[in-house]
Enzyme design. Sequence first.
Site, mmCIF file in Angstrom:
data_model
loop_
_atom_site.group_PDB
_atom_site.id
_atom_site.type_symbol
_atom_site.label_atom_id
_atom_site.label_comp_id
_atom_site.label_asym_id
_atom_site.label_seq_id
_atom_site.Cartn_x
_atom_site.Cartn_y
_atom_site.Cartn_z
ATOM 1 N N HIS A 82 0.856 -1.188 0.000
ATOM 2 C CA HIS A 82 0.000 0.000 0.000
ATOM 3 C C HIS A 82 0.891 1.238 0.000
ATOM 4 C CE1 HIS A 82 -2.963 2.950 0.941
ATOM 5 N NE2 HIS A 82 -3.876 2.104 1.378
ATOM 6 N N HIS A 85 -2.923 7.017 -0.602
ATOM 7 C CA HIS A 85 -3.886 7.525 0.380
ATOM 8 C C HIS A 85 -3.251 8.049 1.657
ATOM 9 C CE1 HIS A 85 -6.413 4.414 -1.857
ATOM 10 N NE2 HIS A 85 -6.587 5.585 -2.426
ATOM 11 N N TYR A 87 -0.646 6.953 3.302
ATOM 12 C CA TYR A 87 0.047 6.007 4.167
ATOM 13 C C TYR A 87 1.553 6.246 4.072
ATOM 14 C CZ TYR A 87 -3.767 3.091 5.903
ATOM 15 O OH TYR A 87 -4.855 2.619 6.583
#
Length: 110
Positions: A82, A85, A87
């Site tokens: 990931h 967004h 992160y």
Amino acid sequence: MPGIQLAHAGRKASTGLPWQGGKPVAIGEGGWEIVAPSALPFDNGYQTPRALSLSEIDGIVIAFRRAAERALAAGFELIEIHGAHGYLLHEFLSPFSNVRTDEFWWLTRK
């Protein structure tokens, strides 16, 4: 094909369950210390993260590698990291969350 996502929430960590509002959780209320590229909170009401040291960054890279190795050993055939967004990995690439002056500063200047 079984897959798994590996993630580190960075400065968006220490929050409640999404279906219960996902609000920030303070350390005194069961939350935990959060870390990020720089000591900049995600938004109002969020903790100010502690900026990662160079050795801690190395440790996170090693932790991602070990997590990927464990996932493969467990039978996963696909691993997604990931990196969006807001992160941790995304935070290193954004001038809004990375104001470092060491060798990781250039990530936001490309």
